[in-house]
Motif scaffolding. Structure first.
Motif, PDB file in Angstrom:
ATOM      1  N   PRO A 205       6.755  -5.226  -0.620  1.00  0.00           N
ATOM      2  CA  PRO A 205       6.166  -4.846  -1.911  1.00  0.00           C
ATOM      3  C   PRO A 205       5.369  -3.553  -1.843  1.00  0.00           C
ATOM      4  N   ALA A 206       4.946  -3.155  -0.628  1.00  0.00           N
ATOM      5  CA  ALA A 206       4.179  -1.915  -0.481  1.00  0.00           C
ATOM      6  C   ALA A 206       4.994  -0.679  -0.816  1.00  0.00           C
ATOM      7  N   LEU A 207       6.324  -0.798  -0.797  1.00  0.00           N
ATOM      8  CA  LEU A 207       7.160   0.346  -1.152  1.00  0.00           C
ATOM      9  C   LEU A 207       6.858   0.850  -2.562  1.00  0.00           C
ATOM     10  N   VAL A 208       6.486  -0.066  -3.447  1.00  0.00           N
ATOM     11  CA  VAL A 208       6.293   0.321  -4.847  1.00  0.00           C
ATOM     12  C   VAL A 208       5.105   1.261  -5.021  1.00  0.00           C
ATOM     13  N   PRO A 209       3.886   0.904  -4.580  1.00  0.00           N
ATOM     14  CA  PRO A 209       2.788   1.868  -4.745  1.00  0.00           C
ATOM     15  C   PRO A 209       3.036   3.169  -3.994  1.00  0.00           C
ATOM     16  N   MET A 210       3.707   3.116  -2.839  1.00  0.00           N
ATOM     17  CA  MET A 210       3.993   4.353  -2.115  1.00  0.00           C
ATOM     18  C   MET A 210       4.893   5.271  -2.944  1.00  0.00           C
ATOM     19  N   LEU A 211       5.974   4.703  -3.517  1.00  0.00           N
ATOM     20  CA  LEU A 211       6.902   5.515  -4.297  1.00  0.00           C
ATOM     21  C   LEU A 211       6.295   5.989  -5.617  1.00  0.00           C
ATOM     22  N   LEU A 212       5.357   5.214  -6.160  1.00  0.00           N
ATOM     23  CA  LEU A 212       4.691   5.615  -7.398  1.00  0.00           C
ATOM     24  C   LEU A 212       3.540   6.590  -7.163  1.00  0.00           C
ATOM     25  N   GLY A 213       3.196   6.800  -5.900  1.00  0.00           N
ATOM     26  CA  GLY A 213       2.082   7.690  -5.595  1.00  0.00           C
ATOM     27  C   GLY A 213       0.727   7.050  -5.850  1.00  0.00           C
ATOM     28  N   VAL A 214       0.671   5.706  -5.862  1.00  0.00           N
ATOM     29  CA  VAL A 214      -0.592   4.992  -6.067  1.00  0.00           C
ATOM     30  C   VAL A 214      -1.303   4.847  -4.731  1.00  0.00           C
ATOM     31  N   PRO A 215      -2.559   5.280  -4.604  1.00  0.00           N
ATOM     32  CA  PRO A 215      -3.289   5.129  -3.335  1.00  0.00           C
ATOM     33  C   PRO A 215      -3.462   3.648  -2.978  1.00  0.00           C
ATOM     34  N   TYR A 216      -3.420   3.358  -1.675  1.00  0.00           N
ATOM     35  CA  TYR A 216      -3.587   1.971  -1.242  1.00  0.00           C
ATOM     36  C   TYR A 216      -4.180   1.932   0.160  1.00  0.00           C
ATOM     37  N   VAL A 217      -4.826   0.812   0.453  1.00  0.00           N
ATOM     38  CA  VAL A 217      -5.225   0.506   1.827  1.00  0.00           C
ATOM     39  C   VAL A 217      -4.275  -0.571   2.329  1.00  0.00           C
ATOM     40  N   TYR A 218      -4.071  -0.623   3.628  1.00  0.00           N
ATOM     41  CA  TYR A 218      -3.038  -1.490   4.192  1.00  0.00           C
ATOM     42  C   TYR A 218      -3.635  -2.314   5.335  1.00  0.00           C
ATOM     43  N   THR A 219      -3.687  -3.632   5.167  1.00  0.00           N
ATOM     44  CA  THR A 219      -4.002  -4.493   6.305  1.00  0.00           C
ATOM     45  C   THR A 219      -2.691  -4.817   7.003  1.00  0.00           C
ATOM     46  N   PHE A 220      -2.554  -4.288   8.195  1.00  0.00           N
ATOM     47  CA  PHE A 220      -1.338  -4.418   8.993  1.00  0.00           C
ATOM     48  C   PHE A 220      -1.516  -5.643   9.886  1.00  0.00           C
ATOM     49  N   HIS A 221      -0.933  -6.759   9.478  1.00  0.00           N
ATOM     50  CA  HIS A 221      -1.123  -8.018  10.196  1.00  0.00           C
ATOM     51  C   HIS A 221      -0.286  -8.090  11.464  1.00  0.00           C
ATOM     52  N   ALA A 222       0.908  -7.538  11.417  1.00  0.00           N
ATOM     53  CA  ALA A 222       1.826  -7.563  12.563  1.00  0.00           C
ATOM     54  C   ALA A 222       3.009  -6.676  12.221  1.00  0.00           C
ATOM     55  N   PRO A 223       3.722  -6.167  13.220  1.00  0.00           N
ATOM     56  CA  PRO A 223       4.917  -5.347  12.949  1.00  0.00           C
ATOM     57  C   PRO A 223       6.068  -6.220  12.464  1.00  0.00           C
ATOM     58  N   VAL A 224       6.296  -6.231  11.165  1.00  0.00           N
ATOM     59  CA  VAL A 224       7.322  -7.091  10.580  1.00  0.00           C
ATOM     60  C   VAL A 224       8.713  -6.737  11.099  1.00  0.00           C
ATOM     61  N   TRP A 225       8.929  -5.467  11.406  1.00  0.00           N
ATOM     62  CA  TRP A 225      10.259  -5.065  11.876  1.00  0.00           C
ATOM     63  C   TRP A 225      10.655  -5.808  13.146  1.00  0.00           C
ATOM     64  N   ARG A 226       9.674  -6.245  13.930  1.00  0.00           N
ATOM     65  CA  ARG A 226       9.976  -6.966  15.167  1.00  0.00           C
ATOM     66  C   ARG A 226      10.282  -8.440  14.918  1.00  0.00           C
ATOM     67  N   GLU A 227      10.058  -8.918  13.698  1.00  0.00           N
ATOM     68  CA  GLU A 227      10.260 -10.328  13.384  1.00  0.00           C
ATOM     69  C   GLU A 227      11.527 -10.594  12.566  1.00  0.00           C
ATOM     70  N   ILE A 228      12.139  -9.541  12.017  1.00  0.00           N
ATOM     71  CA  ILE A 228      13.224  -9.731  11.044  1.00  0.00           C
ATOM     72  C   ILE A 228      14.359 -10.580  11.602  1.00  0.00           C
ATOM     73  N   LEU A 229      14.912 -10.199  12.752  1.00  0.00           N
ATOM     74  CA  LEU A 229      16.063 -10.921  13.280  1.00  0.00           C
ATOM     75  C   LEU A 229      15.688 -12.232  13.965  1.00  0.00           C
ATOM     76  N   PRO A 230      14.704 -12.256  14.889  1.00  0.00           N
ATOM     77  CA  PRO A 230      14.442 -13.512  15.595  1.00  0.00           C
ATOM     78  C   PRO A 230      13.895 -14.625  14.720  1.00  0.00           C
ATOM     79  N   GLU A 231      13.212 -14.298  13.610  1.00  0.00           N
ATOM     80  CA  GLU A 231      12.578 -15.344  12.818  1.00  0.00           C
ATOM     81  C   GLU A 231      13.270 -15.610  11.490  1.00  0.00           C
ATOM     82  N   ARG A 232      14.114 -14.702  11.031  1.00  0.00           N
ATOM     83  CA  ARG A 232      14.709 -14.877   9.707  1.00  0.00           C
ATOM     84  C   ARG A 232      16.219 -15.042   9.736  1.00  0.00           C
TER      85      ARG A 232
END
Length: 403
Positions: free
Chosen positions: A107-134
């Motif tokens: 969902p963070a793609l939307v504010p980035m593409l709209l140019g809306v400022p945001y802060v980001y709590t990065f809980h974990a690298p989701v890219w490392r979880e895509i295949l083994p967990e999903r």
């Protein structure tokens, strides 16, 4: 302040660590006097698209395509983006008096593409979880797997680099963020939060002449280490014959774990509880003599470990991810030498071989995590960071709870 939390899903719709973190942080900020809107996905069709909680936190749910759709993977970001865009505009995202706080990359793609400022709590690298967990949650052709992960990694790095501030719950995840290109000067460390009123000691541990009671609460996926903990039980039982292990959690690996328990002859000593209600989770922590977190890969904070300590129960961890950071300074006995079944077994046996030290750990456990991980402290820290990110002075503290 007016705060918009943008995430994947939120508790109680889904009861994972991230989902609980977002909901409890929203509640703590609302208790300060801030106005909080949480935007998360609609995980079940019967859930309302918009509701206000008893604490005043508003939840707005965006639509997602069905996982049964063979085009689920390419459709997902398109459907999510359209609905999140609508909800952000309705919330006034982009105005100076509205803080957008992101907790998940899609969902963070939307504010980035709209140019809306945001802060980001990065809980974990989701890219490392895509295949083994999903891999069992939706169809993704094998040839597309590696390419998809590489693309997601680049996207996640871009989202982090575009954020006003990047917040992590541990030094471990901070290093993951920096590896994705985050400028260390824009990083802030804010620990995970726990509810100190709910997770608190009550009575004495249940262990007695029959032997120690071990407990773990984990999703049943490979990286959580449930296989390794079960495989450690024969060695633990050789030294502590009355030991029993209770495992709370659900996941795709349950059948494999049941087969492992059967193969090792542990039906009387190991019990899979499935997903349990929050009230039962509190009681399991309190009743246990030792909570074990046998993580094999990625641990962004160590929520189970912190909750166990707040409940007055000793917590043993593997030296993986942020686990060791949570018990750091309490006792070296609480970290196994490595993540293998033999090391886990050795650590459990060594801890019970020193009853005086175990008693000391229990007595010091709650003070080790509170008030530092309490929600009042965490929410005040976030309020300061929101002011930093927007260039505004910190809002005056509002109502406060003992958390």
């Amino acid at each position: 302040m007016r705060i918009v939390m943008l995430t994947n899903a939120v508790a109680p719709d889904k009861l994972g660590g991230l989902e609980r973190y977002v909901r409890e942080l929203a509640e703590a900020l609302q208790a300060r006097g801030d106005q909080v809107l949480v935007i998360g996905k609609r995980v079940r069709p019967e859930l309302p698209l918009h509701e206000t909680g008893h604490d005043g936190v508003i939840t707005a749910r965006y639509r997602v395509p069905s996982k049964r759709n063979p085009l689920f993977v390419p459709l997902y970001p398109l459907v999510v983006a359209a609905d999140v865009r609508r909800l952000l505009r309705r919330a006034g995202a982009g105005r100076e008096d509205v803080v957008v706080h992101v907790h998940h990359p899609v969902p963070a793609l939307v504010p980035m593409l709209l140019g809306v400022p945001y802060v980001y709590t990065f809980h974990a690298p989701v890219w490392r979880e895509i295949l083994p967990e999903r891999h069992d949650a939706y169809f993704l052709p094998a040839p597309l797997g590696r390419a998809g992960v590489a693309l997601f990694r680049r996207m996640e790095g871009l989202l982090l680099r575009r954020a006003r501030l990047v917040i992590t719950l541990s030094r471990f995840v901070r290093d993951e963020a920096i590896a994705l290109g985050v400028d260390p000067a824009r990083h802030r460390l804010v620990p995970g939060g726990i509810d100190g009123e709910r997770f608190r000691p009550a009575g004495s541990p249940a262990g007695g002449p029959e032997g120690p009671r071990l407990f773990t609460a984990r999703r049943l996926v490979d990286r959580m280490g449930i296989d390794q903990l079960i495989e450690a039980m024969p060695a633990i039982l050789a030294a502590l014959p009355g030991a029993r292990l209770r495992i709370a959690g659900s996941g795709a690996r349950r059948e494999r774990l049941e087969a492992l328990i059967e193969r090792l002859g542990l039906r009387e000593q190991v019990r899979l509880l499935g997903r349990i209600p929050d009230a039962d989770l509190v009681e399991e922590y309190r009743a246990a003599d030792l909570v074990v977190t046998p993580t094999q890969e990625l641990e962004g904070f160590g929520l189970t470990t912190a909750e166990a300590l707040a409940s007055g129960t000793a917590a043993l961890v593997t030296p993986v991810g942020a686990n060791a950071e949570v018990v750091e300074g309490l006792s070296e006995l609480l970290v196994s030498s490595d993540r293998s079944p033999s090391a886990i077994a050795d650590a459990v046996v060594a801890l019970f071989a020193q009853p005086a030290e175990l008693t000391r750990i229990r007595g010091a456990a709650r003070d080790h995590v509170l008030p530092r991980f309490g929600w009042d402290s965490v929410a005040e820290r976030y309020a300061t960071l929101y002011g930093e990110a927007t260039g505004a002075s910190d809002a005056a503290p509002g109502r406060s709870r003992t958390r």
